[in-house]
Design an enzyme around this catalytic site. Structure first.
Site, PDB file in Angstrom:
ATOM      1  N   ARG A 147     -14.004  13.824   0.864  1.00  0.00           N
ATOM      2  CA  ARG A 147     -13.852  12.538   1.542  1.00  0.00           C
ATOM      3  C   ARG A 147     -13.725  12.853   3.026  1.00  0.00           C
ATOM      4  O   ARG A 147     -12.948  13.736   3.405  1.00  0.00           O
ATOM      5  CB  ARG A 147     -12.591  11.840   1.043  1.00  0.00           C
ATOM      6  CG  ARG A 147     -12.423  10.455   1.618  1.00  0.00           C
ATOM      7  CD  ARG A 147     -11.069   9.886   1.273  1.00  0.00           C
ATOM      8  NE  ARG A 147     -10.063  10.275   2.244  1.00  0.00           N
ATOM      9  CZ  ARG A 147      -8.929   9.598   2.440  1.00  0.00           C
ATOM     10  NH1 ARG A 147      -8.666   8.522   1.723  1.00  0.00           N
ATOM     11  NH2 ARG A 147      -8.050  10.008   3.333  1.00  0.00           N
ATOM     12  N   TYR A 159      -5.060   6.055  10.010  1.00  0.00           N
ATOM     13  CA  TYR A 159      -4.871   6.499   8.640  1.00  0.00           C
ATOM     14  C   TYR A 159      -5.956   7.509   8.234  1.00  0.00           C
ATOM     15  O   TYR A 159      -7.140   7.276   8.492  1.00  0.00           O
ATOM     16  CB  TYR A 159      -4.914   5.317   7.653  1.00  0.00           C
ATOM     17  CG  TYR A 159      -5.147   5.847   6.272  1.00  0.00           C
ATOM     18  CD1 TYR A 159      -4.091   6.402   5.554  1.00  0.00           C
ATOM     19  CD2 TYR A 159      -6.426   5.925   5.740  1.00  0.00           C
ATOM     20  CE1 TYR A 159      -4.306   6.998   4.337  1.00  0.00           C
ATOM     21  CE2 TYR A 159      -6.654   6.521   4.519  1.00  0.00           C
ATOM     22  CZ  TYR A 159      -5.591   7.049   3.821  1.00  0.00           C
ATOM     23  OH  TYR A 159      -5.815   7.665   2.633  1.00  0.00           O
ATOM     24  N   ASP A 221     -13.402   6.450   3.024  1.00  0.00           N
ATOM     25  CA  ASP A 221     -12.451   5.389   2.680  1.00  0.00           C
ATOM     26  C   ASP A 221     -12.344   4.397   3.844  1.00  0.00           C
ATOM     27  O   ASP A 221     -11.883   4.773   4.930  1.00  0.00           O
ATOM     28  CB  ASP A 221     -11.082   6.035   2.401  1.00  0.00           C
ATOM     29  CG  ASP A 221     -10.092   5.085   1.757  1.00  0.00           C
ATOM     30  OD1 ASP A 221     -10.367   3.862   1.730  1.00  0.00           O
ATOM     31  OD2 ASP A 221      -9.040   5.562   1.279  1.00  0.00           O
ATOM     32  N   HIS A 223     -10.416   1.854   3.726  1.00  0.00           N
ATOM     33  CA  HIS A 223      -9.009   1.451   3.672  1.00  0.00           C
ATOM     34  C   HIS A 223      -8.787  -0.027   3.970  1.00  0.00           C
ATOM     35  O   HIS A 223      -7.883  -0.388   4.724  1.00  0.00           O
ATOM     36  CB  HIS A 223      -8.149   2.354   4.574  1.00  0.00           C
ATOM     37  CG  HIS A 223      -6.948   2.884   3.863  1.00  0.00           C
ATOM     38  ND1 HIS A 223      -5.701   2.355   4.015  1.00  0.00           N
ATOM     39  CD2 HIS A 223      -6.817   3.881   2.966  1.00  0.00           C
ATOM     40  CE1 HIS A 223      -4.844   3.010   3.249  1.00  0.00           C
ATOM     41  NE2 HIS A 223      -5.505   3.927   2.601  1.00  0.00           N
ATOM     42  N   GLU A 247     -15.345   3.577  -0.066  1.00  0.00           N
ATOM     43  CA  GLU A 247     -14.160   3.081  -0.776  1.00  0.00           C
ATOM     44  C   GLU A 247     -13.484   1.956  -0.005  1.00  0.00           C
ATOM     45  O   GLU A 247     -13.391   2.006   1.223  1.00  0.00           O
ATOM     46  CB  GLU A 247     -13.195   4.263  -0.933  1.00  0.00           C
ATOM     47  CG  GLU A 247     -11.848   3.893  -1.504  1.00  0.00           C
ATOM     48  CD  GLU A 247     -10.908   5.091  -1.530  1.00  0.00           C
ATOM     49  OE1 GLU A 247     -11.371   6.236  -1.387  1.00  0.00           O
ATOM     50  OE2 GLU A 247      -9.697   4.869  -1.688  1.00  0.00           O
ATOM     51  N   GLU A 273      -7.526   1.048  -5.766  1.00  0.00           N
ATOM     52  CA  GLU A 273      -6.270   1.815  -5.801  1.00  0.00           C
ATOM     53  C   GLU A 273      -5.044   0.920  -5.690  1.00  0.00           C
ATOM     54  O   GLU A 273      -3.961   1.321  -6.092  1.00  0.00           O
ATOM     55  CB  GLU A 273      -6.264   2.911  -4.724  1.00  0.00           C
ATOM     56  CG  GLU A 273      -6.212   2.382  -3.310  1.00  0.00           C
ATOM     57  CD  GLU A 273      -6.220   3.476  -2.255  1.00  0.00           C
ATOM     58  OE1 GLU A 273      -7.010   4.422  -2.384  1.00  0.00           O
ATOM     59  OE2 GLU A 273      -5.436   3.367  -1.301  1.00  0.00           O
ATOM     60  N   ARG A 294     -11.006   2.721  -9.014  1.00  0.00           N
ATOM     61  CA  ARG A 294     -10.126   3.620  -8.261  1.00  0.00           C
ATOM     62  C   ARG A 294      -8.665   3.614  -8.713  1.00  0.00           C
ATOM     63  O   ARG A 294      -7.820   4.262  -8.105  1.00  0.00           O
ATOM     64  CB  ARG A 294     -10.173   3.221  -6.778  1.00  0.00           C
ATOM     65  CG  ARG A 294     -11.395   3.661  -6.065  1.00  0.00           C
ATOM     66  CD  ARG A 294     -11.364   5.140  -5.772  1.00  0.00           C
ATOM     67  NE  ARG A 294     -10.377   5.469  -4.766  1.00  0.00           N
ATOM     68  CZ  ARG A 294      -9.657   6.580  -4.754  1.00  0.00           C
ATOM     69  NH1 ARG A 294      -9.791   7.476  -5.718  1.00  0.00           N
ATOM     70  NH2 ARG A 294      -8.797   6.828  -3.793  1.00  0.00           N
ATOM     71  N   GLU A 350      -9.975  12.140  -7.448  1.00  0.00           N
ATOM     72  CA  GLU A 350      -9.384  12.491  -6.150  1.00  0.00           C
ATOM     73  C   GLU A 350      -8.303  13.551  -6.364  1.00  0.00           C
ATOM     74  O   GLU A 350      -7.518  13.474  -7.310  1.00  0.00           O
ATOM     75  CB  GLU A 350      -8.761  11.254  -5.509  1.00  0.00           C
ATOM     76  CG  GLU A 350      -8.146  11.517  -4.148  1.00  0.00           C
ATOM     77  CD  GLU A 350      -7.559  10.261  -3.509  1.00  0.00           C
ATOM     78  OE1 GLU A 350      -7.229   9.309  -4.255  1.00  0.00           O
ATOM     79  OE2 GLU A 350      -7.451  10.220  -2.280  1.00  0.00           O
ATOM     80  N   TRP A 413      -4.532  -2.233   6.339  1.00  0.00           N
ATOM     81  CA  TRP A 413      -4.678  -0.801   6.643  1.00  0.00           C
ATOM     82  C   TRP A 413      -5.064  -0.075   5.371  1.00  0.00           C
ATOM     83  O   TRP A 413      -5.410   1.022   5.301  1.00  0.00           O
ATOM     84  CB  TRP A 413      -3.402  -0.213   7.246  1.00  0.00           C
ATOM     85  CG  TRP A 413      -2.322   0.026   6.251  1.00  0.00           C
ATOM     86  CD1 TRP A 413      -1.416  -0.866   5.762  1.00  0.00           C
ATOM     87  CD2 TRP A 413      -2.047   1.271   5.588  1.00  0.00           C
ATOM     88  NE1 TRP A 413      -0.612  -0.268   4.848  1.00  0.00           N
ATOM     89  CE2 TRP A 413      -0.961   1.055   4.733  1.00  0.00           C
ATOM     90  CE3 TRP A 413      -2.623   2.544   5.666  1.00  0.00           C
ATOM     91  CZ2 TRP A 413      -0.446   2.054   3.921  1.00  0.00           C
ATOM     92  CZ3 TRP A 413      -2.101   3.546   4.867  1.00  0.00           C
ATOM     93  CH2 TRP A 413      -1.022   3.305   4.004  1.00  0.00           C
TER      94      TRP A 413
HETATM   95  C1  GCO Z   1      -6.546   7.326  -1.009  1.00  0.00           C
HETATM   96  C2  GCO Z   1      -5.570   6.377  -0.454  1.00  0.00           C
HETATM   97  C3  GCO Z   1      -4.190   6.845  -0.220  1.00  0.00           C
HETATM   98  C4  GCO Z   1      -3.259   5.675   0.088  1.00  0.00           C
HETATM   99  C5  GCO Z   1      -1.884   5.987  -0.370  1.00  0.00           C
HETATM  100  C6  GCO Z   1      -0.920   4.860  -0.112  1.00  0.00           C
HETATM  101  O1  GCO Z   1      -7.713   6.992  -1.018  1.00  0.00           O
HETATM  102  O2  GCO Z   1      -6.102   8.366  -1.451  1.00  0.00           O
HETATM  103  O3  GCO Z   1      -6.138   5.450   0.397  1.00  0.00           O
HETATM  104  O4  GCO Z   1      -4.111   7.866   0.711  1.00  0.00           O
HETATM  105  O5  GCO Z   1      -3.266   5.365   1.428  1.00  0.00           O
HETATM  106  O6  GCO Z   1      -1.926   6.305  -1.716  1.00  0.00           O
HETATM  107  O7  GCO Z   1       0.288   5.136  -0.730  1.00  0.00           O
HETATM  108 MG    MG Z   2      -8.067   5.016  -0.594  1.00  0.00          MG
END
Ligand code: GCO
Ligand code: MG
Length: 413
Positions: A147, A159, A221, A223, A247, A273, A294, A350, A413
């Site tokens: 990633r 992030y 990602d 996000h 993602e 996620e 995810r 992941e 975020w």
């Molecule tokens: C990922 C995620 C994580 C989240 C985290 C928040 O793709 O692994 O985006 O890094 O930000 O799990 O608690």
């Molecule tokens: Mg993520």
């Protein structure tokens, strides 16, 4: 036999984890992960104050029945706190059942469908040169998928962008304590500018393809930070670079928004996620708006729920891409690996390795070899928590960061 104890353990070996320990009347111990990053104590209370006493005296073998009892029984449904609590009970019961039968959990899920589990690592860099170094490091370790996240000119810390010195690869990931390591009182704040990102990021993938060729699986990602039309443009712009997936391009709970993205691009999409139930995916899966699921076992109601979700996804040609950040504990990670090995519609997993302190407390039997993980052949999940060692690390309040646009508006975020 019956369930004799259900104890909640909050510990912070490097970062916070919530673990459920279920003990049967004949002494079999099962472990479940209930960690909800930045909101850990809410799940700990849900389990200790509302669930534990209802389990005592129950039949540990009735996994499906217990799941339904905890999901339908309380009337209030879903949500990350409830579903992480249910997940922990479910994982612990599967751990117990597999231990009683003397097999690794994946044998109860249908046995192995593959020899190893392809994982992706997290490469990042404040600029392209640093990112390129990070990607090269992963390739040397045998990874076949990474990633990639890069700093955006004009923005500060964002992030997913970490240092690349040994030991700092995942620095952005733990929720933040106060700078001196004491409990945090409020989140740190980052700033974000989508136009700057949209103008800059696509060319990064072009450089990566030039430097690493077409064979590398490249993931990215978003996000949740793009609007549907911004995401559609981004997915279209990066299409020539053949991402393995994009993602969370938009906040995924607006399921129909993904129709817009889908109608403009063939870039594969991964979402989920922050989801916690199969219903969060209903439109996305039945309309084939995504390619990868995810969710993590920890946040989506456990092994029982994830197996059903992934079987549902399989009917529509959607594959797994389970969440595996360090905020999923080694217990939750092991649960994912047993499922990954057993299901047919596996996509990728992941993998953010836990640090040494975490792994002193959680003794694991999963193994990593040149880009592939295997859950191991210990009975059950194959992870044991060392309670004495856990007791040395007090829970320490920490927050995930908050994101604001350049004018101060709170943003996803
Ligand atoms: C990922 C995620 C994580 C989240 C985290 C928040 O793709 O692994 O985006 O890094 O930000 O799990 O608690
Ligand atoms: Mg993520």
């Amino acid at each position: 036999m019956t369930i004799e104890r259900a104890d909640v353990i909050c510990t912070s070996p490097g970062r916070n984890f919530v673990t459920l320990k279920i003990v049967t009347s004949d002494g079999v111990v099962g472990w479940g992960d209930a960690t909800l990053n930045g909101r850990e104590l809410a799940v700990a209370s849900y389990l200790a104050d509302h669930v534990a006493s209802t389990l005592i005296g129950g039949d540990e073998d009735r996994i499906e029945d217990t799941w339904q009892y905890l999901y339908r029984g309380p009337y209030w449904r879903r949500g990350p706190v409830t579903m992480a609590a249910i997940a922990a009970v479910d994982m612990a019961l599967w751990d117990i059942k597999a231990k009683k039968l003397g097999v690794p959990l994946y044998q109860l899920l249908g046995g192995a469908s593959r020899d190893g589990i392809r994982v992706y690592g997290h490469a990042s860099g404040a600029d392209y040169a640093a990112l390129k170094d990070a990607v090269s490091g992963y390739l040397e370790e045998g990874y076949t998928a990474v990633r990639v996240q890069a700093g955006v000119p004009g923005l500060g810390q964002i992030y997913g962008v970490a240092g690349n010195k040994p030991g700092t690869r995942y620095d952005y990931e733990p929720a933040h304590r106060a700078p001196d390591g004491s409990p945090a009182t409020r989140p740190t704040e980052e700033s974000w500018d989508t136009p700057a990102y949209l103008a800059f990021m696509p060319e990064i993938f072009g450089h990566l393809r030039e430097d690493f060729g077409s064979g590398l699986r490249i993931l990215h990602d978003g996000h949740h930070r793009m609007s549907p039309i911004e995401a559609a443009r981004f997915a279209k712009d990066v299409e020539p670079h053949r991402l393995f997936w994009l993602e969370d391009c938009t906040p995924g709970e607006d399921q129909s928004a993904l129709r817009l993205v889908r109608s403009h691009s063939t870039t594969p999409l991964a979402v989920g996620e922050v989801f916690n139930s199969v219903y969060d995916y209903q439109t996305l899966i039945t309309e084939r708006l995504i390619d990868y699921v995810r969710s993590s076992v920890t946040h989506a109601g456990g092994i029982t729920a994830m197996k059903k979700l992934l079987d549902f996804a399989a009917i529509y040609g959607v594959k797994s891409g389970m969440h595996g950040p360090t905020d999923v504990s080694p217990v939750g990670m092991a649960a994912a690996l047993h499922l990954d090995l057993a299901i047919h519609n596996f996509g990728i997993q992941e993998y953010m390795p836990h640090n040494e302190t975490t792994l002193e407390v959680f003794q694991t039997s999963y193994t990593f070899d040149r880009g592939f993980l295997h859950p191991g052949d210990a009975t059950g999940l194959g992870v044991e928590l060392d309670e004495k060692s856990a007791a040395h690390f007090d829970y320490t309040k920490a927050y995930l960061p908050v994101n604001r646009l350049m004018d101060g508006t709170v943003h996803d975020w």
